[in-house]
Each structure stands twice: as C-alpha cells, then as structure tokens.
Design a protein around this motif. Structure first.
Motif, mmCIF file in Angstrom:
data_model
loop_
_atom_site.group_PDB
_atom_site.id
_atom_site.type_symbol
_atom_site.label_atom_id
_atom_site.label_comp_id
_atom_site.label_asym_id
_atom_site.label_seq_id
_atom_site.Cartn_x
_atom_site.Cartn_y
_atom_site.Cartn_z
ATOM 1 N N GLY A 1 0.790 -1.225 0.000
ATOM 2 C CA GLY A 1 0.000 0.000 0.000
ATOM 3 C C GLY A 1 0.825 1.279 0.000
ATOM 4 O O GLY A 1 0.274 2.364 0.101
ATOM 5 N N THR A 2 2.149 1.185 -0.097
ATOM 6 C CA THR A 2 2.985 2.382 -0.196
ATOM 7 C C THR A 2 3.682 2.368 -1.561
ATOM 8 O O THR A 2 3.665 1.361 -2.261
ATOM 9 N N PRO A 3 4.327 3.490 -1.915
ATOM 10 C CA PRO A 3 5.036 3.507 -3.210
ATOM 11 C C PRO A 3 6.183 2.490 -3.256
ATOM 12 O O PRO A 3 6.669 2.156 -4.322
ATOM 13 N N TYR A 4 6.644 2.047 -2.092
ATOM 14 C CA TYR A 4 7.756 1.100 -2.058
ATOM 15 C C TYR A 4 7.292 -0.358 -2.124
ATOM 16 O O TYR A 4 8.079 -1.266 -1.945
ATOM 17 N N GLU A 5 5.992 -0.554 -2.318
ATOM 18 C CA GLU A 5 5.438 -1.899 -2.332
ATOM 19 C C GLU A 5 6.240 -2.838 -3.242
ATOM 20 O O GLU A 5 6.459 -2.552 -4.413
#
Lengths: 273, 286
Positions: free
Chosen positions: B15-19
């Motif tokens: 759920g984050t850009p780093y997924e």
C-alpha cells in the motif's frame, strides 16, 4: 612506514595484546594484502594508519605524517581513507550524493567544488546515475561502491579496505575487486587490503601474513600463497589451484611448478598430459 | 519436524510507493534431517523466505506449516516454534548484547526450565563446539571480540537452545577459511545427528561441498530445486543467474575445453583431484 607497533585492548579485568611488535612498510602506489585469520590483529593494525586507534608503542608514519601527533589526525584521515566490512554502518545520509559529500563538507570544501568531486568519485566506482537514490535501497556491491566513493571524494593517497568484500555475493565481490584494480592502475593509489580470502591477494604486489598479532611472513603472493606449510601456520587455506597441486603431489604426480591461478593450473596439467 | 510453505506470497510495504512483492506463490517442503542450501541473487527473496519459516514475518497469502500446524493460526503455541526453530541472522553480531559471553549465550535458555548446572553445561558445550575455550572466553565482553569471534558467539547462543531446525542467513560471510571449514563441518555434524539445516549462502564452493539439496530463488520465485550435484552441474544456468560456479567445477570445464576431458558432475575440490589423478594415472586403478 611502521616499526615495532604493539597494541593492547584494555578490559575491566586486564588487557589482551592484539599487536606484538609489528613492522610493516607499504610503498607509494603499492597494492598490499594483509592476510590472517579472525582475531589475528589485522584490523587493529590498519586502524592505526588513520589514527582510529592511538599508537601505544612503536613508531608509525603514514604519508609522511607521524600518527602519534594529534595535530596530524585530520590530515591523516583525509590522506588515508578506509572502507569497512559492512557498508550499512558507513552511511549517514538518505541520498547517495549527500552521503558522498559528507566528508567533503566536514573538511570545508567550497560549495562549488563539491558536486564536481562527488561526480568524479561516482564515475570512478561506476555508479553514475545513482546520485539521488537512497544508499539503503542498493545491492550490497553497489552500497560498498558508494561507501568507497565517499572515501575517494576526499582524494586520499592511501585507501584501506578492511574486509570490504566479506559480506558481498560473488557478483558484488567481483565489482569491488575490479574497482580496486582500476584505482591502482589508473589512479596510482596506494591500497592496503585486509582479507582472509586468499584468492583476493593473488593480484597484490606484496602480501603480509599476520598471526597472533605478529607478522609471520611477507613476500610476493606466489611466495606466500603457494607455501602450504606457511598457509597452515597462518590459519588460512591456500587457493584451490594450490590445494590441487599439493594433493596431486601427495599422489606422486608432480606438476612443474605450483600454480597460483586456475589458468596456470590448467596449463600445468595439460603439459603433463 | 518437517516445514512446509503452502502457496506463500509476501509483499513488503504493502500500500505504499515502495510496495514490493518479495515472494510469489511459493510452495516448498523440507523434511527432517535435510541440509538445504538456499541461493539466489541479492534481493531474490531468500531472507524473506527464511524469516517466514522462522515465524518472524507473517505471509501476505498462504500458510507456513511446522509439523503440519499453521504457525500463524490463531491459538498456535508459538513456544513450540521458538524452541524448535533457531535462526542466525546475517550479522549475528547484532544479536549480542550481554555483558559477558557466558551470559549472552545463556540468554535463550532463561525460561527453558533447565537448572543452573544444566544451563552452564549447555553454554560450555555450545561455546566449545564453536571452537572457544570456555574458561578463557566466558567472562569477556562479547563486544570486545573480533568480527569472526562475535559471529561464533552469536551462533553458540542459538545452538545452546538445541533447536531441531537451524536456519542460517549467510553464516560464513566474514569467517576466515579455517573458521568457515570448521563451521561447515560443525553444521554437517549437527545435520548427521538429525538437525535440519537450512542455510542461505553465496559461497558456491562451500555449498557444493556440504549441502545435500540446493534451492535457487530468483525474483521471489523458486526456480531450481534439486540435489546439489544436479543444480551445480548446470553451469550455464548458474552463471546466467550470477550465482557463481564452484571453482573446482570451473577448473574442470577449463580442462575439458583444452581437450583434457573431465566428468561433467565435479563440484568439489576432492572430486576434481581424484578425476585428474584418474586421468593421469589411467584407468582409475593406479
């Protein structure tokens, strides 16, 4: 460069002698490998080179500077850079370029010069284009190259690698070793490499073997690494080609000379065939 | 006590850009007494996989079974997991924190129900098996030791609990050659005695020599799984994956190219030497 260096670590209940009268000299532009088993004193020794450890007894001068003189510490650390085993311990910033600039900023490098120096350092380690990346998101070999770039940005004369490849995968290790070779050949840097991977010492100019805080022997890689007895006394295992040579010899098959590299071994065996 | 991964996936920073999907639908069974080498490029998901097995991460999907029981199910007694599965991290020196080596190694036994004498015996056993003299090391501060020594102390701390399954993440990185040999011999001995060994390593030479089964991960998927000899004989694939080929294998190939035929399945130094002997002395009966 250094004479009769001894060093003891102090504990609550006493002390342990880590270095016992070590003599070492490294010439300008030389690539010297320091080999020894865990706990033999090799890291302790090189930590004297840039005054991370204070000289307790003996004499040592690095790049013409007496390490015992407190006035020289800053200059020593600029002239003699160090790359450690675990690059994660060496990062201070969240972007590669800031991390490399850290040392330069501490030495009050004029602003205009910093970005040029950072770029040059990144080019030397083959990491152009990674300026804005976070050092923590890189692979092991890339991290170690960034740590090295931080050292190179200071334009040191001497670079010390303290088991800088020990934690890397084969690909990462290959990356670092080729950068080390390039530094020696193109930049004429003096390099001191601590390792217990004997294979890495094959391309050194000279090898020191350390055991229990003393220098056991020093000489060319061929003299040192092909001497099975000496390797055993140092607590090291000779490179694979050397092991094959001795095992064949034990079986009555004597090769003309003891090979140091895979290529030499293959050559010798084909000659015998 | 078999371990099983059943269609396990794991996503970091969901759920984050780093997924990132670190493991993708992996199924794997490790039986009692196996010696499994886990290999793969940096970032392939090996560390994620072993942390899932040790119950340090909870799978995003799928199940991790220990002895047939889902270790992440509600009501599962996690002390069973902790007692039976030991894990040694990549930088085991970060596991050290006590004031003396003896206390550090004894830490895992604190609530084991063993009496003092037994704890002390276990600590001695674990330290000696790791090559220390108990009496000279016991009162030293773990933080004053050299890198390789710290590593051995940390491993002793895990072994002292005598887990049935021991997982190592790059255990030999940073150990000197004799330390490496001694350590690998030690885990082989533990394995002989029935302990399951799962070890992540980049060291192709050591894995070729000691592991019985090799699994290779790439981008979160299981791409090779087989007997050590079979996996390492696939030189081309191993090189493509940048996993390194064991040096004796490399030398054997160089010899073959020069017309000095060598068997295709050499992986260890001993095998290389016997093959050369056989070729030179002839017929295998010197």
């Amino acid at each position: 460069m250094g004479k009769n260096i001894s060093y003891s670590y102090m504990y609550d209940g006493g002390f342990a002698l880590a270095l016992d009268g070590v003599d070492i000299s490294v010439g300008e532009g030389e690539l010297v490998a320091v080999l020894g088993h865990n706990g033999c004193g090799k890291s302790t020794l090189v930590k004297h080179f840039n005054a991370l450890l204070q000289l307790q007894s003996g004499e040592l001068s690095v790049a013409g500077l007496n390490v015992a003189d407190q006035k020289n510490v800053w200059e020593l650390r600029r002239r003699c850079g160090m790359v450690f085993q675990n690059p994660d311990n060496q990062f201070v910033s969240s972007s590669v370029e800031e991390d490399i600039a850290f040392g330069l900023e501490n030495y009050e490098t004029p602003r205009g010069e910093i970005s040029g120096k950072v770029r040059k350092a990144l080019r030397l380690v083959g990491m152009e284009g990674f300026e804005k990346r976070s050092p923590h998101m890189l692979s092991g070999g890339q991290k170690q190259r960034v740590a090295l770039a931080g050292v190179l940005a200071m334009e040191p004369d001497i670079i010390i690698f303290d088991e800088a490849t020990a934690m890397l995968d084969p690909a990462g290790r290959g990356e670092i070793l080729s950068v080390i070779r390039r530094l020696r050949e193109q930049e004429r840097k003096t390099v001191v490499m601590i390792s217990h991977y004997v294979e890495e010492a094959v391309f050194a100019d000279r090898v020191y073997l350390i055991h229990d805080g003393r220098i056991l022997a020093s000489g060319t890689p061929r003299e040192m690494l092909t001497d099975e007895e000496l390797m055993k006394r140092t607590g090291l295992i000779p490179p694979v080609p050397v092991r094959v040579y001795y095992e064949l010899k034990a079986a009555g098959l004597e090769l003309q000379k003891c090979p140091l590299t895979n290529e030499e071994l293959v050559e010798e065996i084909c000659r015998l065939n | 006590m078999p371990v099983e991964l059943e269609n396990v996936s794991y996503t970091y920073a969901s759920g984050t850009p780093y997924e990132t999907e670190a493991l993708e639908n992996m199924s794997l069974k490790i039986k009692d007494g196996e010696f499994v080498g886990v290999m793969g490029h940096t970032g392939c998901g090996k560390s994620t996989m072993i942390q899932l097995i040790a119950g340090l991460l909870v799978p995003s999907e799928g199940k991790v079974l220990l002895d047939g029981n889902d270790i992440n199910a509600k009501g599962y007694d996690r002390s069973v997991l902790r007692r039976n599965v030991g894990i040694v991290f990549q930088y085991p020196e970060y596991q050290l924190f006590e004031t003396t080596v003896e206390k550090d190694v004894a830490f895992g036994l604190k609530h084991s129900g063993l009496d003092r004498g037994e704890v002390s015996e276990r600590v001695r056993w674990a330290l000696e098996i790791m090559g220390f003299s108990f009496d000279s090391i016991r009162n030293q501060s773990p933080l004053s030791l050299s890198g390789g020594e710290k590593r051995r102390v940390a491993i002793a701390g895990v072994l002292a609990v005598r887990p049935k399954i021991v997982i190592f993440d790059e255990p030999i990185a940073g150990l000197d050659p004799l330390g490496r040999e001694a350590f690998l011999k030690l885990i082989s001995d533990l394995n002989e005695d029935g302990t399951t060994i799962i070890t992540v390593s980049h060291n192709a030479d050591s894995m070729a020599e000691y592991a019985k089964r090799i699994i290779v991960l790439d981008s979160g998927r299981l791409i090779m799984d087989g007997k050590t000899r079979d996996v390492f004989s696939d030189v081309k694939r191993m090189e493509e994956l940048r996993l390194g080929v064991s040096q004796p294998r490399l030398i054997a190939d160089m010899l073959s190219k020069r017309g000095f035929e060598m068997p295709r399945d050499i992986v260890s130094c001993g095998e290389l030497v016997s093959a050369i002997k056989e070729r030179l002395i002839g017929g295998g009966c010197p």
